[in-house]
Design an enzyme around this catalytic site. Structure first.
Site, PDB file in Angstrom:
ATOM      1  N   CYS A  69       0.812  -1.167  -0.267  1.00 43.25           N
ATOM      2  CA  CYS A  69       0.081  -0.078  -0.238  1.00 43.25           C
ATOM      3  C   CYS A  69       0.824   1.249  -0.019  1.00 43.25           C
ATOM      4  O   CYS A  69       1.661   1.335   0.996  1.00 43.25           O
ATOM      5  CB  CYS A  69      -0.859   0.067   1.165  1.00 43.25           C
ATOM      6  SG  CYS A  69      -1.880   1.415   1.280  1.00 43.25           S
ATOM      7  N   ARG A  72       0.086   4.786   3.122  1.00 43.38           N
ATOM      8  CA  ARG A  72      -0.038   4.260   4.412  1.00 43.38           C
ATOM      9  C   ARG A  72       0.262   5.616   5.292  1.00 43.38           C
ATOM     10  O   ARG A  72       0.358   5.627   6.458  1.00 43.38           O
ATOM     11  CB  ARG A  72       0.808   3.475   4.895  1.00 43.38           C
ATOM     12  CG  ARG A  72       0.575   1.900   4.245  1.00 43.38           C
ATOM     13  CD  ARG A  72       1.636   1.123   4.621  1.00 43.38           C
ATOM     14  NE  ARG A  72       2.559   0.712   3.488  1.00 43.38           N
ATOM     15  CZ  ARG A  72       3.803   0.053   3.520  1.00 43.38           C
ATOM     16  NH1 ARG A  72       4.222  -0.193   4.696  1.00 43.38           N
ATOM     17  NH2 ARG A  72       4.378   0.196   2.294  1.00 43.38           N
ATOM     18  N   TRP A 241      -8.834   5.286  -0.326  1.00 41.66           N
ATOM     19  CA  TRP A 241      -9.451   5.847  -1.394  1.00 41.66           C
ATOM     20  C   TRP A 241      -8.642   5.558  -2.847  1.00 41.66           C
ATOM     21  O   TRP A 241      -7.512   5.008  -2.417  1.00 41.66           O
ATOM     22  CB  TRP A 241      -9.641   7.444  -1.363  1.00 41.66           C
ATOM     23  CG  TRP A 241      -8.196   8.186  -0.946  1.00 41.66           C
ATOM     24  CD1 TRP A 241      -7.123   8.169  -1.771  1.00 41.66           C
ATOM     25  CD2 TRP A 241      -7.800   8.643   0.243  1.00 41.66           C
ATOM     26  NE1 TRP A 241      -6.026   8.852  -0.977  1.00 41.66           N
ATOM     27  CE2 TRP A 241      -6.543   9.041   0.263  1.00 41.66           C
ATOM     28  CE3 TRP A 241      -8.637   8.798   1.521  1.00 41.66           C
ATOM     29  CZ2 TRP A 241      -5.978   9.888   1.442  1.00 41.66           C
ATOM     30  CZ3 TRP A 241      -7.888   9.255   2.683  1.00 41.66           C
ATOM     31  CH2 TRP A 241      -6.756   9.715   2.490  1.00 41.66           C
ATOM     32  N   GLU A 246      -5.159   3.155 -10.456  1.00 35.30           N
ATOM     33  CA  GLU A 246      -5.762   1.837 -10.305  1.00 35.30           C
ATOM     34  C   GLU A 246      -6.900   1.721 -11.118  1.00 35.30           C
ATOM     35  O   GLU A 246      -7.284   0.517 -11.637  1.00 35.30           O
ATOM     36  CB  GLU A 246      -6.184   1.725  -8.815  1.00 35.30           C
ATOM     37  CG  GLU A 246      -5.092   1.756  -7.637  1.00 35.30           C
ATOM     38  CD  GLU A 246      -5.678   1.758  -6.497  1.00 35.30           C
ATOM     39  OE1 GLU A 246      -5.873   0.609  -5.796  1.00 35.30           O
ATOM     40  OE2 GLU A 246      -5.975   2.664  -5.698  1.00 35.30           O
TER      41      GLU A 246
END
Length: 366
Positions: A69, A72, A241, A246
């Site tokens: 991720c 973070r 979010w 992506e």
């Protein structure tokens, strides 16, 4: 006499988490009284119950430890919904719908995790069979897939359970929940107010809106197990979010997903006769511009890969000042568009420890 079977919950993992919790939360006092109580509870029952504060901090640590991720920096802001008292399919579905409303927040997306009942000795918890709380179905029609191929298997299973579908390109899958390994799953249609969606348009090309593309606002992962101190929560959907790539560089662009690059290139009038014209690259950029533009116009939170890369390095620096490593999977942290133009590309990261906990981990099969 044969040796006693090991406890359901590993006491060493429990002790490690309790010590970490008290070390990072000094206001909680020393760990020894709580540690004795936890180990005694494991000895008597095979497991133990987290306090609300332990659950909340453990879930946030799982986000902090998420090596794939890039977002973070805001791990402390995760909204933790303690729903451990809920275990039935009906209650879980209702809780998931409220999760989406809370996270959607009228477009100002909030990072949220909803933690339902954990696995207990002899009592495995219910499972959400969807990969995400919101995802589009894929339908096989005349040898091709209409919609999202990644949603084809679950759509087929939902139809077997009685779901009536319309075979649209952007048809939201129902939520499918299985309470026990030997029980038939149950499906639930998502209420309209839980599925905030953004129609896609382009700031320069009017024809783009006529492609009929759209995407949902809340990427809530629902097929992973939250592990905290040896306790497993297999039903713990969570979201941040979206980063624009992506959607624009993967979900809509990948050949095994919506595969839109050829269509966009054709409408742009690009020369697609050779890879050397870089037509895919040019179409990809315009597709990503459309995603960021559309979310911004709709007032829905989304990040671009340049800003998110800067934020991640800020997180790395903060963790270093606190004497903590930041494990990261380089292949996931570097964005799929213009990776070399982002600062996350030009460095190495602390190695990933697959045994690090708390964590969101791949869920074990029944």
């Amino acid at each position: 006499m044969p040796p006693a079977p090991p406890p359901f919950t590993d006491p060493d993992q429990a002790a490690e988490f309790i010590r970490q919790f008290h070390r990072e939360q000094p206001a909680a006092g020393g760990p020894e009284p709580r540690l004795r109580a936890v180990l005694d509870e494991i000895d008597r029952t095979g497991s133990y119950l987290h306090t609300p504060a332990e659950l909340a901090y453990g879930a946030r640590l799982a986000w902090r430890n998420a090596a794939r991720c890039i977002g973070r920096l805001y791990w402390r802001s995760l909204v933790v919904r303690d729903l451990r008292h809920l275990s039935s399919a009906d209650d879980i579905a209702t809780g998931c719908f409220e999760h989406l409303r809370t996270a959607g927040n009228g477009g100002r997306i909030r990072p949220v995790v909803s933690v339902f009942a954990p696995d207990r000795p002899g009592r495995p918890a219910a499972r959400i069979l969807n990969q995400q709380l919101v995802r589009y179905a894929g339908h096989r029609v005349d040898g091709a897939v209409v919609g999202d191929p990644a949603g084809a298997v679950l759509a087929a299973r939902a139809r077997d359970l009685g779901w009536k579908c319309a075979e649209d390109r952007f048809e939201v899958l129902p939520l499918i929940i299985q309470e026990r390994p030997d029980e038939r799953p149950v499906w639930y249609g998502l209420p309209d107010d839980t599925t905030l969606e953004v129609p896609l348009s382009h700031p320069r090309y009017e024809w783009f809106a006529k492609l009929g593309l759209r995407w949902y606002a809340v990427p809530a992962i629902s097929d992973m197990t939250l592990e905290i101190g040896g306790v497993r929560y297999p039903t713990a959907p969570f979201n941040g979010w979206y980063m624009g790539t992506e959607i624009g560089a993967r979900n809509l662009a990948d050949a095994d997903r919506y595969d839109m690059l050829g269509t966009v290139a054709e409408r742009l009038g690009l020369d697609t006769s050779s890879d050397r014209t870089l037509w895919r690259d040019r179409a990809l950029i315009e597709l990503n511009i459309a995603v960021l533009h559309s979310f911004q116009e709709a007032g829905v939170t989304i990040a671009d890969h340049h800003t998110e890369s800067e934020r991640f390095l800020k997180h790395v620096a903060q963790e270093k000042r606190l004497g903590r490593p930041t494990p990261a999977d380089w292949s996931w942290i570097v964005p799929p568009v213009s990776g070399g133009l982002t600062p996350v590309y030009h460095r190495y990261y602390d190695p990933v420890d697959p045994d690090q906990r708390p964590a969101f981990v791949s869920r074990e099969p029944w």
